[in-house]
Design a protein around this motif. Structure first.
Motif, PDB file in Angstrom:
ATOM      1  N   LEU A  52       0.895  -1.132  -0.042  1.00 54.98           N
ATOM      2  CA  LEU A  52       0.004  -0.093   0.040  1.00 54.98           C
ATOM      3  C   LEU A  52       0.883   1.204   0.150  1.00 54.98           C
ATOM      4  O   LEU A  52       0.266   2.361  -0.683  1.00 54.98           O
ATOM      5  N   CYS A  53       1.891   1.224   0.838  1.00 59.14           N
ATOM      6  CA  CYS A  53       2.952   2.343   0.867  1.00 59.14           C
ATOM      7  C   CYS A  53       3.429   2.697  -0.559  1.00 59.14           C
ATOM      8  O   CYS A  53       3.652   3.809  -1.303  1.00 59.14           O
ATOM      9  N   ASP A  54       3.887   1.435  -1.342  1.00 60.44           N
ATOM     10  CA  ASP A  54       4.567   1.343  -2.372  1.00 60.44           C
ATOM     11  C   ASP A  54       3.551   2.101  -3.760  1.00 60.44           C
ATOM     12  O   ASP A  54       3.913   2.712  -4.502  1.00 60.44           O
ATOM     13  N   GLY A  55       2.270   1.775  -3.429  1.00 59.45           N
ATOM     14  CA  GLY A  55       1.398   2.425  -4.299  1.00 59.45           C
ATOM     15  C   GLY A  55       0.715   3.917  -3.846  1.00 59.45           C
ATOM     16  O   GLY A  55      -0.186   4.457  -4.594  1.00 59.45           O
ATOM     17  N   ASN A  56       1.589   4.250  -2.999  1.00 58.34           N
ATOM     18  CA  ASN A  56       1.386   5.785  -2.493  1.00 58.34           C
ATOM     19  C   ASN A  56      -0.368   5.716  -1.912  1.00 58.34           C
ATOM     20  O   ASN A  56      -0.610   6.925  -2.005  1.00 58.34           O
ATOM     21  N   LEU A  57      -0.839   4.920  -1.358  1.00 58.24           N
ATOM     22  CA  LEU A  57      -2.185   4.854  -0.924  1.00 58.24           C
ATOM     23  C   LEU A  57      -2.178   5.099   0.802  1.00 58.24           C
ATOM     24  O   LEU A  57      -3.174   5.274   1.374  1.00 58.24           O
ATOM     25  N   VAL A  58      -0.746   4.568   1.397  1.00 53.81           N
ATOM     26  CA  VAL A  58      -0.806   4.643   2.704  1.00 53.81           C
ATOM     27  C   VAL A  58       0.518   5.176   3.050  1.00 53.81           C
ATOM     28  O   VAL A  58       1.602   5.121   2.366  1.00 53.81           O
ATOM     29  N   HIS A  59       0.624   5.921   4.083  1.00 50.90           N
ATOM     30  CA  HIS A  59       1.759   6.631   4.568  1.00 50.90           C
ATOM     31  C   HIS A  59       2.025   5.986   5.841  1.00 50.90           C
ATOM     32  O   HIS A  59       1.140   5.998   6.860  1.00 50.90           O
ATOM     33  N   SER A  60       3.453   5.513   6.095  1.00 52.29           N
ATOM     34  CA  SER A  60       3.714   5.146   7.767  1.00 52.29           C
ATOM     35  C   SER A  60       4.694   6.235   8.334  1.00 52.29           C
ATOM     36  O   SER A  60       5.651   6.666   7.729  1.00 52.29           O
ATOM     37  N   GLU A  61       4.474   6.640   9.336  1.00 54.74           N
ATOM     38  CA  GLU A  61       5.423   7.466  10.149  1.00 54.74           C
ATOM     39  C   GLU A  61       5.595   7.211  11.706  1.00 54.74           C
ATOM     40  O   GLU A  61       4.778   6.465  12.263  1.00 54.74           O
ATOM     41  N   SER A  62       7.042   7.182  11.843  1.00 57.70           N
ATOM     42  CA  SER A  62       7.547   6.683  13.052  1.00 57.70           C
ATOM     43  C   SER A  62       6.977   7.746  14.166  1.00 57.70           C
ATOM     44  O   SER A  62       7.329   8.631  14.288  1.00 57.70           O
ATOM     45  N   GLN A  63       6.686   7.222  15.444  1.00 53.01           N
ATOM     46  CA  GLN A  63       6.466   7.944  16.434  1.00 53.01           C
ATOM     47  C   GLN A  63       6.980   7.226  17.849  1.00 53.01           C
ATOM     48  O   GLN A  63       6.333   6.199  18.431  1.00 53.01           O
ATOM     49  N   GLY A  64       8.296   7.589  18.006  1.00 53.45           N
ATOM     50  CA  GLY A  64       8.924   6.845  18.835  1.00 53.45           C
ATOM     51  C   GLY A  64       9.428   5.283  18.362  1.00 53.45           C
ATOM     52  O   GLY A  64       9.719   5.206  17.230  1.00 53.45           O
ATOM     53  N   ARG A  65       8.764   4.229  19.271  1.00 60.66           N
ATOM     54  CA  ARG A  65       9.097   3.018  18.582  1.00 60.66           C
ATOM     55  C   ARG A  65       7.833   2.458  18.229  1.00 60.66           C
ATOM     56  O   ARG A  65       7.953   1.494  17.434  1.00 60.66           O
ATOM     57  N   THR A  66       6.965   3.367  17.870  1.00 57.76           N
ATOM     58  CA  THR A  66       5.489   2.747  16.888  1.00 57.76           C
ATOM     59  C   THR A  66       5.507   3.575  15.740  1.00 57.76           C
ATOM     60  O   THR A  66       6.002   4.767  15.422  1.00 57.76           O
ATOM     61  N   ARG A  67       4.952   2.771  14.694  1.00 54.78           N
ATOM     62  CA  ARG A  67       4.779   3.226  13.469  1.00 54.78           C
ATOM     63  C   ARG A  67       3.539   3.387  13.251  1.00 54.78           C
ATOM     64  O   ARG A  67       2.547   2.248  13.200  1.00 54.78           O
ATOM     65  N   ILE A  68       2.816   4.645  13.091  1.00 54.44           N
ATOM     66  CA  ILE A  68       1.522   4.930  12.691  1.00 54.44           C
ATOM     67  C   ILE A  68       1.269   4.868  11.293  1.00 54.44           C
ATOM     68  O   ILE A  68       1.894   5.568  10.381  1.00 54.44           O
ATOM     69  N   ASN A  69       0.231   4.220  10.809  1.00 60.54           N
ATOM     70  CA  ASN A  69      -0.220   4.021   9.464  1.00 60.54           C
ATOM     71  C   ASN A  69      -1.582   4.894   9.003  1.00 60.54           C
ATOM     72  O   ASN A  69      -2.384   5.049   9.989  1.00 60.54           O
ATOM     73  N   ARG A  70      -1.376   5.753   8.095  1.00 56.05           N
ATOM     74  CA  ARG A  70      -2.481   6.566   7.727  1.00 56.05           C
ATOM     75  C   ARG A  70      -2.863   6.675   6.219  1.00 56.05           C
ATOM     76  O   ARG A  70      -1.857   6.574   5.444  1.00 56.05           O
ATOM     77  N   ILE A  71      -3.777   6.748   5.859  1.00 52.86           N
ATOM     78  CA  ILE A  71      -4.442   6.867   4.581  1.00 52.86           C
ATOM     79  C   ILE A  71      -3.784   8.186   3.682  1.00 52.86           C
ATOM     80  O   ILE A  71      -3.718   9.204   4.311  1.00 52.86           O
ATOM     81  N   ASN A  72      -3.556   7.883   2.606  1.00 50.44           N
ATOM     82  CA  ASN A  72      -2.896   8.819   1.672  1.00 50.44           C
ATOM     83  C   ASN A  72      -4.219   9.164   0.886  1.00 50.44           C
ATOM     84  O   ASN A  72      -3.880   8.546  -0.431  1.00 50.44           O
ATOM     85  N   PRO A  73      -5.016   9.990   1.040  1.00 49.50           N
ATOM     86  CA  PRO A  73      -6.217  10.193   0.017  1.00 49.50           C
ATOM     87  C   PRO A  73      -5.713  10.778  -1.445  1.00 49.50           C
ATOM     88  O   PRO A  73      -6.215  10.523  -2.564  1.00 49.50           O
ATOM     89  N   ASP A  74      -4.668  11.511  -1.382  1.00 44.30           N
ATOM     90  CA  ASP A  74      -3.991  12.186  -2.727  1.00 44.30           C
ATOM     91  C   ASP A  74      -3.493  10.942  -3.338  1.00 44.30           C
ATOM     92  O   ASP A  74      -3.365  11.199  -4.650  1.00 44.30           O
ATOM     93  N   GLY A  75      -3.284   9.867  -2.889  1.00 39.15           N
ATOM     94  CA  GLY A  75      -2.732   8.672  -3.550  1.00 39.15           C
ATOM     95  C   GLY A  75      -3.515   8.128  -4.531  1.00 39.15           C
ATOM     96  O   GLY A  75      -3.253   7.519  -5.474  1.00 39.15           O
TER      97      GLY A  75
END
Length: 106
Positions: A52-75
């Motif tokens: 999903l990240c490769d398709g630019n549909l989701v972004h993952s962001e590190s917050q400390g030791r956790t990775r938060i996944n969120r949709i990328n509507p522009d994708g």
């Protein structure tokens, strides 16, 4: 069109990935939270997220030791743009159907 949409279509081709997108539309989620929603391993969910990240549909962001996944509507925009190219075919056929129905004797 300069954007290669093949990775986006690959990402959308799988029902599990479409369900992940649906879940992420509701809220940002960690891999652990997403894993609880499916009968699969954390590694399998991570693999789906990578696609999903490769398709630019989701972004993952590190917050400390956790990775938060969120949709990328522009994708989704390049996919929608590609699909909208075919709108005129539907419009033409629907107009022809309407005309045929209106001409049919009652």
């Amino acid at each position: 069109m300069t954007h290669d949409i093949q990775p986006s279509f690959r990402a959308l081709s799988d029902p599990t990935r479409r369900e992940i997108l649906r879940l992420l539309c509701q809220q940002d989620m960690t891999i652990a939270a997403l894993t609880q929603e499916f009968d699969m391993t954390r590694a399998a969910v991570k693999k789906h997220l990578t696609i999903l990240c490769d398709g630019n549909l989701v972004h993952s962001e590190s917050q400390g030791r956790t990775r938060i996944n969120r949709i990328n509507p522009d994708g989704l925009r390049p996919v929608l743009d590609w699909l909208s190219f075919f709108d005129h075919f539907w419009d033409t056929r629907l107009d022809a159907l309407k005309t045929a129905i209106e001409r049919k004797p009652q």
